[in-house]
Design a protein around this motif. Structure first.
Motif, PDB file in Angstrom:
ATOM      1  N   ARG A 160       0.836  -1.216   0.000  1.00 23.19           N
ATOM      2  CA  ARG A 160       0.000   0.000   0.000  1.00 23.19           C
ATOM      3  C   ARG A 160       0.867   1.260   0.000  1.00 23.19           C
ATOM      4  NH1 ARG A 160      -3.730  -2.116   4.922  1.00 23.19           N
ATOM      5  NH2 ARG A 160      -4.422  -3.984   3.859  1.00 23.19           N
ATOM      6  N   ILE A 161       0.393   2.236  -0.764  1.00 23.86           N
ATOM      7  CA  ILE A 161       1.098   3.523  -0.849  1.00 23.86           C
ATOM      8  C   ILE A 161       0.091   4.620  -0.534  1.00 23.86           C
ATOM      9  CG2 ILE A 161       2.232   5.125  -2.440  1.00 23.86           C
ATOM     10  CD1 ILE A 161       2.935   2.481  -4.038  1.00 23.86           C
ATOM     11  N   VAL A 162       0.496   5.569   0.282  1.00 25.21           N
ATOM     12  CA  VAL A 162      -0.408   6.666   0.656  1.00 25.21           C
ATOM     13  C   VAL A 162       0.232   7.994   0.289  1.00 25.21           C
ATOM     14  CG1 VAL A 162      -1.585   7.783   2.596  1.00 25.21           C
ATOM     15  CG2 VAL A 162      -1.378   5.314   2.543  1.00 25.21           C
ATOM     16  N   PHE A 163      -0.526   8.869  -0.324  1.00 23.18           N
ATOM     17  CA  PHE A 163      -0.036  10.229  -0.561  1.00 23.18           C
ATOM     18  C   PHE A 163      -1.194  11.217  -0.599  1.00 23.18           C
ATOM     19  CE2 PHE A 163      -1.035  10.397  -5.097  1.00 23.18           C
ATOM     20  CZ  PHE A 163      -1.022   9.061  -5.462  1.00 23.18           C
ATOM     21  N   ALA A 164      -0.845  12.497  -0.516  1.00 21.83           N
ATOM     22  CA  ALA A 164      -1.880  13.531  -0.409  1.00 21.83           C
ATOM     23  C   ALA A 164      -2.655  13.662  -1.707  1.00 21.83           C
ATOM     24  CB  ALA A 164      -1.247  14.864  -0.056  1.00 21.83           C
ATOM     25  N   SER A 165      -3.964  13.822  -1.596  1.00 19.02           N
ATOM     26  CA  SER A 165      -4.782  13.913  -2.796  1.00 19.02           C
ATOM     27  C   SER A 165      -4.586  15.240  -3.516  1.00 19.02           C
ATOM     28  CB  SER A 165      -6.256  13.701  -2.446  1.00 19.02           C
ATOM     29  OG  SER A 165      -6.651  14.594  -1.454  1.00 19.02           O
ATOM     30  N   GLU A 166      -4.123  16.258  -2.801  1.00 22.11           N
ATOM     31  CA  GLU A 166      -3.967  17.573  -3.447  1.00 22.11           C
ATOM     32  C   GLU A 166      -2.847  17.566  -4.490  1.00 22.11           C
ATOM     33  OE1 GLU A 166      -1.435  20.783  -1.545  1.00 22.11           O
ATOM     34  OE2 GLU A 166      -2.347  19.863   0.204  1.00 22.11           O
ATOM     35  N   ALA A 167      -2.020  16.529  -4.454  1.00 24.88           N
ATOM     36  CA  ALA A 167      -0.887  16.491  -5.371  1.00 24.88           C
ATOM     37  C   ALA A 167      -1.172  15.659  -6.625  1.00 24.88           C
ATOM     38  CB  ALA A 167       0.316  15.914  -4.632  1.00 24.88           C
ATOM     39  N   PHE A 168      -2.438  15.389  -6.886  1.00 22.53           N
ATOM     40  CA  PHE A 168      -2.753  14.491  -8.001  1.00 22.53           C
ATOM     41  C   PHE A 168      -2.994  15.265  -9.305  1.00 22.53           C
ATOM     42  CE2 PHE A 168      -4.459  11.102 -10.397  1.00 22.53           C
ATOM     43  CZ  PHE A 168      -4.162   9.926  -9.730  1.00 22.53           C
ATOM     44  N   PHE A 169      -2.177  14.995 -10.290  1.00 24.39           N
ATOM     45  CA  PHE A 169      -2.311  15.633 -11.609  1.00 24.39           C
ATOM     46  C   PHE A 169      -2.491  14.547 -12.670  1.00 24.39           C
ATOM     47  CE2 PHE A 169       0.093  18.427  -8.967  1.00 24.39           C
ATOM     48  CZ  PHE A 169      -0.308  19.699  -9.312  1.00 24.39           C
ATOM     49  N   ILE A 170      -3.281  14.867 -13.672  1.00 30.80           N
ATOM     50  CA  ILE A 170      -3.439  13.921 -14.792  1.00 30.80           C
ATOM     51  C   ILE A 170      -3.209  14.672 -16.108  1.00 30.80           C
ATOM     52  CG2 ILE A 170      -5.004  12.328 -15.991  1.00 30.80           C
ATOM     53  CD1 ILE A 170      -6.618  12.057 -13.453  1.00 30.80           C
ATOM     54  N   CYS A 171      -2.386  14.091 -16.957  1.00 29.06           N
ATOM     55  CA  CYS A 171      -2.256  14.570 -18.338  1.00 29.06           C
ATOM     56  C   CYS A 171      -3.090  13.630 -19.191  1.00 29.06           C
ATOM     57  CB  CYS A 171      -0.823  14.424 -18.822  1.00 29.06           C
ATOM     58  SG  CYS A 171       0.281  15.635 -18.158  1.00 29.06           S
ATOM     59  N   TRP A 177      -7.884   7.232 -24.793  1.00 32.36           N
ATOM     60  CA  TRP A 177      -7.947   6.948 -23.347  1.00 32.36           C
ATOM     61  C   TRP A 177      -6.588   7.180 -22.692  1.00 32.36           C
ATOM     62  CZ3 TRP A 177     -12.268   7.021 -21.035  1.00 32.36           C
ATOM     63  CH2 TRP A 177     -13.418   6.400 -21.530  1.00 32.36           C
ATOM     64  N   MET A 178      -5.665   7.783 -23.445  1.00 29.06           N
ATOM     65  CA  MET A 178      -4.299   7.925 -22.924  1.00 29.06           C
ATOM     66  C   MET A 178      -4.234   8.993 -21.832  1.00 29.06           C
ATOM     67  SD  MET A 178      -2.460   7.552 -26.558  1.00 29.06           S
ATOM     68  CE  MET A 178      -0.786   7.919 -26.137  1.00 29.06           C
ATOM     69  N   SER A 179      -3.608   8.612 -20.745  1.00 27.46           N
ATOM     70  CA  SER A 179      -3.427   9.592 -19.660  1.00 27.46           C
ATOM     71  C   SER A 179      -2.236   9.192 -18.792  1.00 27.46           C
ATOM     72  CB  SER A 179      -4.691   9.677 -18.799  1.00 27.46           C
ATOM     73  OG  SER A 179      -4.817   8.556 -17.985  1.00 27.46           O
ATOM     74  N   MET A 180      -1.677  10.189 -18.112  1.00 29.84           N
ATOM     75  CA  MET A 180      -0.535   9.961 -17.219  1.00 29.84           C
ATOM     76  C   MET A 180      -0.811  10.642 -15.890  1.00 29.84           C
ATOM     77  SD  MET A 180       2.203  11.142 -20.032  1.00 29.84           S
ATOM     78  CE  MET A 180       3.591  11.338 -18.937  1.00 29.84           C
ATOM     79  N   LEU A 208      -3.460  17.527 -22.283  1.00 33.08           N
ATOM     80  CA  LEU A 208      -4.028  18.569 -21.410  1.00 33.08           C
ATOM     81  C   LEU A 208      -3.814  18.149 -19.960  1.00 33.08           C
ATOM     82  CD1 LEU A 208      -7.315  18.950 -23.407  1.00 33.08           C
ATOM     83  CD2 LEU A 208      -5.673  20.796 -23.112  1.00 33.08           C
ATOM     84  N   LEU A 209      -3.634  19.140 -19.093  1.00 34.34           N
ATOM     85  CA  LEU A 209      -3.364  18.850 -17.675  1.00 34.34           C
ATOM     86  C   LEU A 209      -4.596  19.148 -16.838  1.00 34.34           C
ATOM     87  CD1 LEU A 209      -1.086  18.148 -15.517  1.00 34.34           C
ATOM     88  CD2 LEU A 209      -0.886  20.606 -15.233  1.00 34.34           C
ATOM     89  N   ILE A 210      -4.892  18.232 -15.953  1.00 39.83           N
ATOM     90  CA  ILE A 210      -5.989  18.451 -15.013  1.00 39.83           C
ATOM     91  C   ILE A 210      -5.473  18.062 -13.630  1.00 39.83           C
ATOM     92  CG2 ILE A 210      -7.069  16.160 -15.344  1.00 39.83           C
ATOM     93  CD1 ILE A 210      -9.768  17.657 -15.322  1.00 39.83           C
ATOM     94  N   SER A 211      -5.806  18.864 -12.621  1.00 41.14           N
ATOM     95  CA  SER A 211      -5.268  18.563 -11.291  1.00 41.14           C
ATOM     96  C   SER A 211      -6.355  18.635 -10.242  1.00 41.14           C
ATOM     97  CB  SER A 211      -4.158  19.550 -10.941  1.00 41.14           C
ATOM     98  OG  SER A 211      -4.723  20.738 -10.463  1.00 41.14           O
ATOM     99  N   SER A 212      -6.043  18.073  -9.087  1.00 41.75           N
ATOM    100  CA  SER A 212      -7.000  18.081  -7.980  1.00 41.75           C
ATOM    101  C   SER A 212      -6.972  19.412  -7.251  1.00 41.75           C
ATOM    102  CB  SER A 212      -6.673  16.952  -7.022  1.00 41.75           C
ATOM    103  OG  SER A 212      -5.321  17.027  -6.652  1.00 41.75           O
ATOM    104  N   SER A 213      -5.956  20.241  -7.508  1.00 42.19           N
ATOM    105  CA  SER A 213      -5.856  21.515  -6.789  1.00 42.19           C
ATOM    106  C   SER A 213      -6.160  22.679  -7.717  1.00 42.19           C
ATOM    107  CB  SER A 213      -4.481  21.656  -6.163  1.00 42.19           C
ATOM    108  OG  SER A 213      -3.505  21.414  -7.132  1.00 42.19           O
TER     109      SER A 213
END
Lengths: 234, 273
Positions: A160-171, A177-180, A208-213
């Protein structure tokens, strides 16, 4: 079905979710159906609607958690001083937006799977987290690059890996359906201690970039101490 | 001593000394009161700091006034005796008040809850969100929309359940199924319902197990965890879905039944019409 414009397409299906966006004059009649049960219906005054990936940081309800926990499908064992680089795929949420340049103004936000949460650590001292399990499906998912180094003197196993949700970015790339997702660097420092760094992905041209913040890209990597235990059963 | 003779005994030196004493004690009260108040505000809420400040302030001022009167040879022993008697009467009368104040102080030190916490007072039948804590009482906005004022003394002596001190809270049900039903199938149906509910947490893992072999059926215990703030919502949604899912799966939820055995066979009378 792929990320991008929805209007003037027939009913689109992603897993057990079906979406229709029929333009009638200057109004779009939007419907989301899951297992033949209507979940959302709206009349939207907008020139177009787009389906985009969205960081799994809000569902099932906004404000319940601030961290994500990824459960790997296989346990990892790393010997002292060694490093592992791997890519995993995790499910993401989906958003319907009217302006692809402003993805935070969402009209609808949903998940293909049931959005689940968990307590990371013991209930008495734990964190409420969004629970994500690695997936093999291509649609509504994103890849995450993991760099895991065992900085400790002993071998460790974990899943299991835990990290803050505010740091989540998607390209993501429109028309596919391609994304990173973000890059996660983990340094295991002790039996129940690891430092996690989350870096935004380097978006290739045309993505395109989309982020949680809300688009605010951090200049420094996000650091998080997994003090509640990263190891198996943590 | 009449007014004229009293005025006659007032000498300028004594007047200056008494006024000086009052001023000095006033300044001491102001200084120490303010220092104490500032320190208390860093550590305690306003409703604790202010009464303590007032108590210290007026005690010092009172000592100053007594000292000033002593310079005129006014004997305060009779006043103190009268005050003592009055104190005893007031003490008895305000026993409850002091008990509440003291309980409020201990509640503050122990901090079993804070403003905004959902709590339940066992035995009192009061449950709701703490809206205010004062020196004498605590206000609770009940789930039924009624505001309760609970004296701190009552709270201090009660078992208090703080419903929000942890991130998650366990939901528990007892679900009865018929003796003829498949236990494993019933457990699977219930587990699927929990899995489909977003508010039911993955960890700690949900549990479904046989709790008891009851008079009317096999009693299953269902346990899962939900975020504390969504506990009630999860509880009411899942139980209803379990009932529907068990019905759909053809699993009977039995009701109490009694088989009556007759020692001698019953005789039926047939009437001829």
């Amino acid at each position: 079905m792929v990320y991008g414009s929805l209007v003037n397409k027939n009913q689109v299906a992603i897993g057990n979710v079906k979406i229709t966006a029929k333009a009638s004059g200057d109004v779009i009649h939007y419907k989301r159906v899951r297992n033949d049960k209507l979940e959302k219906e709206m009349l939207i005054k907008a020139p177009n609607l787009f389906l985009v990936p969205y960081p799994p940081t809000i569902l099932p309800e906004k404000g319940l958690y601030n961290h994500l926990m990824i459960e790997l499908d296989k346990e990892l064992a790393i010997y002292a001083g060694l490093e592992v680089n791997l890519k995993i795929r995790i499910p993401v949420d989906l958003a319907i937006i009217a302006d692809i340049r402003n993805p935070h103004n969402t009209i609808d936000l949903f998940s293909i799977d049931v959005p689940k949460m968990a307590v990371y650590g013991k209930v008495q001292e734990g964190l409420l987290v969004r629970y994500l399990r690695t997936t093999g499906r291509e649609e509504a998912s994103t890849t995450i690059s993991l760099f895991i180094k065992n900085c400790w003197k002993r071998a460790v196993t974990f899943s299991r890996i835990v990290f803050a949700s505010e740091a989540f970015f998607i390209c993501f790339r429109e028309g596919s359906w391609m994304s990173m997702g973000p890059t996660v660097k983990i340094c295991i420092k002790g039996e129940r201690n690891a430092t996690v760094e989350v870096l935004p992905p380097q978006c290739p041209e045309g993505y395109l970039l989309i982020s949680s913040s809300e688009g605010k890209v951090r200049s420094e990597p996000y650091r998080f101490e997994m003090i509640n235990g990263f190891s198996k059963g943590g | 001593m009449n007014l004229e003779s009293m005025i006659g005994t007032i000498r300028p030196v004594k007047l200056v000394i008494s006024i000086s004493l009052i001023v000095i004690f006033y300044l001491i009260a102001r200084f120490f009161g303010r220092v104490l108040y500032n320190e208390l505000r860093k550590r305690t809420p306003e409703n604790v700091a202010k009464p303590l400040y007032n108590t210290i302030y007026y005690t010092i001022i009172s000592i100053g006034i007594i000292a000033a009167l002593e310079t005129y040879g006014i004997n305060l022993s009779s006043l103190l005796v009268a005050g003592g008697f009055a104190g005893i009467i007031v003490g008895f009368a305000s026993q409850q008040v002091f008990s509440n104040v003291l309980s409020g102080f201990f509640l503050y030190v122990e901090r079993p809850f804070s403003v905004g916490d959902p709590i339940e007072i066992e035995g009192a039948g009061i449950s709701g969100v703490v809206s205010d804590i004062t020196m004498l009482s605590t206000r609770i906005l009940g789930w039924d929309g009624v505001t309760y004022r609970v004296p701190n003394g009552t709270l201090f002596g009660s078992n208090i359940k703080n419903l929000s001190s942890l991130v998650a809270r366990r939901v528990e049900y007892l679900v009865s199924i018929g003796y003829g039903d498949d236990i494993e199938k019933a457990k699977e149906v219930i587990r699927n319902v929990i899995e489909e509910e977003p508010l039911a947490l993955v960890y700690p893992s949900p549990e479904v197990f046989v709790e008891e072999l009851g008079d009317s059926g096999v009693i299953l215990k269902v346990r899962f965890w939900a975020p504390t703030s969504k506990w009630f919502e999860a509880k009411k949604k899942v139980l209803e879905r379990i009932k529907v899912a068990l019905d759909e799966a053809g699993i009977e939820i039995p009701f109490p039944q009694t088989t009556v055995w007759f020692r001698t066979p019953l005789r039926c009378l047939k009437e001829n019409h």
